[in-house]
Structures are given as C-alpha cells and as structure tokens.
Design an enzyme around this catalytic site. Sequence first.
Site, PDB file in Angstrom:
ATOM      1  N   GLU A   5       0.313  -5.724 -44.239  1.00  9.58           N
ATOM      2  CA  GLU A   5       1.392  -4.924 -44.843  1.00  9.58           C
ATOM      3  C   GLU A   5       1.329  -3.495 -44.746  1.00  9.58           C
ATOM      4  O   GLU A   5       1.513  -2.763 -45.639  1.00  9.58           O
ATOM      5  CB  GLU A   5       1.660  -5.374 -46.351  1.00  9.58           C
ATOM      6  CG  GLU A   5       1.935  -6.884 -46.567  1.00  9.58           C
ATOM      7  CD  GLU A   5       1.594  -7.516 -47.956  1.00  9.58           C
ATOM      8  OE1 GLU A   5       1.341  -6.581 -48.824  1.00  9.58           O
ATOM      9  OE2 GLU A   5       2.180  -8.384 -48.133  1.00  9.58           O
ATOM     10  N   GLU A  21       4.154 -14.659 -45.246  1.00  6.90           N
ATOM     11  CA  GLU A  21       4.158 -14.943 -46.708  1.00  6.90           C
ATOM     12  C   GLU A  21       5.611 -15.202 -47.053  1.00  6.90           C
ATOM     13  O   GLU A  21       6.436 -14.356 -47.566  1.00  6.90           O
ATOM     14  CB  GLU A  21       3.628 -13.678 -47.470  1.00  6.90           C
ATOM     15  CG  GLU A  21       2.262 -13.257 -47.035  1.00  6.90           C
ATOM     16  CD  GLU A  21       1.635 -12.228 -47.880  1.00  6.90           C
ATOM     17  OE1 GLU A  21       2.422 -11.957 -49.002  1.00  6.90           O
ATOM     18  OE2 GLU A  21       0.384 -11.832 -47.644  1.00  6.90           O
TER      19      GLU A  21
END
Length: 544
Positions: free
Chosen positions: A233, A256
């Site tokens: 991320e 995710e």
Amino acid sequence: KSTNSASLSGTAAEDEPLSPDCWEERVVQQQQQQQQQHEAVRRCILITVIIVIGGIIAYTLPRWSFGEKTMSHIVGEGLATNSSQFTLEGKPFLILGGSIHYFRVPRAHWEDRLLKMKACGLNTLTTYVPWNLHEPERGLFDFQDHLDLEAYLSLAAKLGLRVILRPGPYICAEWDLGGLPSWLLRDTNMKLRTTYPGFTEAVDSFFHHLMKRVVPYQHSKGGPIIAVQVENEYGSYAKDTEYMSFIKEKPKMVMEYWSDMVAVVSEILKREISINLYMFHGGTNFGFMNGAFAVGLPAPKPMVPALHRRSAHPPLVILQHLSLWDGLPFAGKPFRSSVPVNMENLPVNNNNGQSYGYTLYETTIASGGTLDSMNNVRDRALVFLNRHFVGVLDYTTRELPLLEEKGQRTLSLLVENCGRVNYGRTLDDQRKGLVGDITLNKKPLRDFIIYSLDMKADFVNRLQNSGHWKPMPHQPAFPAFLQVKLYMDSHPTDTFVKLPVLYLSTGKNLVRYCSIGATANGSTSLGPGCIGDSIRCFPFPSPY
C-alpha cells in the site's frame, strides 16, 4: 615375489636377460603401478557413491522439507502474466486466495484453518511476515513455535496450497506499527519507509536473514511459493519516490478484498479475475498487538474438517493478589532520568528499548495545582499520588487538578501503550510513554524514576515465584496482579473468556481488555485449549 617373477618372465623373454638388481627394480615398479591402479579404482567408486548419495538427497530433500506430501509439480515456468490472465507452468491460473496469518493462529490450529480454507475452494494461501515479531531486538531473530514460518510453508505445501508471501517490510495488517519493529524509532531522525540509511540498512539485515529461510520454498525449487509481494500500500503513503526502486516493484493484484462478499465476488469470478479474501480467518492479536478484521466464507463443498470441540467452564477462581507497587522490585532495575524518556529509548532489552506494555514514571512534588500533560502522554496514563489513584490523562483529558497537601508526595504516572498506528503518514511519530514534558502549574517536572513493565515472560515468572502473594483482600488495591485457577473436568479445549480484567497470561500474553471499543460491555476473547492450563490475570482497570 615368485609370482611377480613368473609374470615378469614372459615379458622379459622378448628382451635381453635382466640382472637380479633389474628384476628387483622391475618388481617394485609393478607393485607401485598396481597400488596406483587400486587407488584410482577406490577413488572412482567413492566419487560414484558420493554422486549417488547426492542425487538421493537432492531428490528427497524437498520432500523432507515440505512434509510427507508436496505440491508434486514438475518445476517449470513460474507465475507469469499473459494478457489479462496469470499463468503458472504455462497454463492459465486463476488465483483464489485467502489470508490466514500464522502469527495470529495457535500453531496447533494451523492445519484445521488451512483445511477449512481449502474446503471453500481456495487454492492459494497469503500471509504477511511480521518483522517486529521475528526481530524483537536488533540482530535477535525468532522463528520458533507459532513464528515457525518454514513449518507453515511446509504445511501449505503438504495440503496442496500455493503461497503468496508478503514479507513487507511494512505490512499494515492492522498490526502494531505495520509490522515495523519499534526499536527503529530509537533513532530520533528515523524516516520509516524511505531510503533513509538507518531504515534501509535494517531492512537489508532482516531480509538477508529471512530470504535464506524462504528461498528453498520457491516454486522454482519445488516449493509452494508462487509470488512474493514486497512493501504494501505504498501508493497511499508515497513519501519517497526512490524507495520502491529500492524495494522492487510489486505486482498488481487485488490482494485484500473485504467488502460486499456475494455479489461483488461473484462478479469478479465471472470475469476470471484473481482475488484474495482478506481475511479468510482473522485469528487473534495475542498480547499487546492490536487490530483485526475477519471475513468468513460458507463452504461450498462437503469436505469441511471436523470442528474443534469447545467447552464451557465455571468462572475463574481468584486465589491470590499482588499489588503493582509490591511487584515493582521484580520489574528490573529502574532507570533515573532528569527528564521523561519515551519507551523506545529506555536502556532496556539490550538497548533496544521497550516495545509494548506499560511504563511507570515517578517523581516528587511539593504542592498541588494543575497537572498538564502537554499532550505528551502516549497513550493513556493512570495518575497516582502516594500510590492512590486520582485520575487519568490521555488524548482527550490533558489536565488534572491535584489537591494541596503539606509536605512532599510521590506522583506516579502509569502510562499504557495502547498500540502504534499501522497505516498513514504518522508512522514516524509512534513513540510511546511520555514523549515530552509534563508540567505542574506550568513548570516542567523533573527527576524521574522510570520502571519498564513490558510484561515479558521473565518478569511474569519472577512475580509468580516471588513469595509475596497474599490472599485476595475484601477491598483489593489496584492496579494489581491476580493468580486464578480454572477448574475443568476434562482435557483443555477451546473456550471463550469473558473479560472483566485487562490482561490474561498463560505464560504467554493471551489478551488484554479495555472498557471502551470492540471488547467493551462484557465481550469475549478466544481462549485456545492448546495454550495451557495455568492462567494469571493482571487487572489494570479503567476508572470510567
């Protein structure tokens, strides 16, 4: 010697007759030649045996490493992209992944959880690797027990699951500091997730140790790992444009997925898009680790493993009581400082600082007035005068009135680390304890005695064996340590613990409780039967 003479005579018959001295010399030469030939044969046999043994080891080692059963694939082309599809061994491969973090699940339950995931039709296991658990102190690595990553990878291979490994170094994962070790913050100039040398050198050291362990489990070596995601991320963080070239570019994939399950996942699968369910099984944040999110899936196939038996038990019986103040002598030598020192910079744990738990700061005051935290309490402090509770300082309550009394009094602040932020742009600021001055009537307090209370096993064991325990008083003083007993009429099984106290230990940190948030109002926490049969409670109750 006569035999040698006979064998040589035929050769000599074609030549001139040999003198006795020449005969002797020729015999010696022949013996040397025969000995050399024998040595050559022995060397050849030895080399052949070594090659055969080496071949046997090379053939069987992957099977020894990955258990009785392996992925049983012929090593070929690894995971690759072909237009909009992934391919594995040259064939289209749809990744149907599920996240189960080995460090959030008791080792005895690993196989059960992975079998449940496989029963749902998933073919790939994804897991983070928490740097802060595997290297709790700089250069000290822990891959034992429930942190045995190699055993987890072997089990996945045995069950026929592929693996996508996510070693970070930053993992987010709703985990303290995103998995980064708190000792990094001892450097006051630290810039996490950048090319700052103090950070990259620590990453290199950890990855050097980690990769030696996981490389044998690559798909190219017959193992289950088909991909490795580095970093996590970073697009939402994006502090350092050169950092990702240091870490290497990560592949693009929905790693995710945790939103609307049925409708959206159905559409994703209809479009043959790879997906990873985060989390398939959330597990438990043991000890002082914070944050979790779990998503379960109904099993579409009738091959679900048998459920683990759970049992209900009577309430815990409190046997003995030990106040925090009576337990301080077993916390290790206190540290004296003229100014407050944050947890990470305390000279404890081989100068790696304190990562979790509580820190007690004590000083002497000679008057009452307004105690002002200056917003330097991280994260919550119980305040005591002469060891009697008087109030709380935290992010919302920054001032506390102290009554006037004659003479000097001991002011104590028991500061709790409630967890470091795991996401966002404030990672560099996640130091805990008292991170700056505390003032009384606008004058900074000085001359502190500081106790590190990180609740590690050695401290808990010293407490247990101290001989200072007393029967539970009618009106017990808190904070305190309690010894309790759980009575059961069978072998320990999984159960749930209703939480009237903050912290439960069975030799390992099990769970902590706070009267706000997700565990408030009598919530429960999983108590795995595999943890043990001895429980110690450490109540640090909220005054609210």
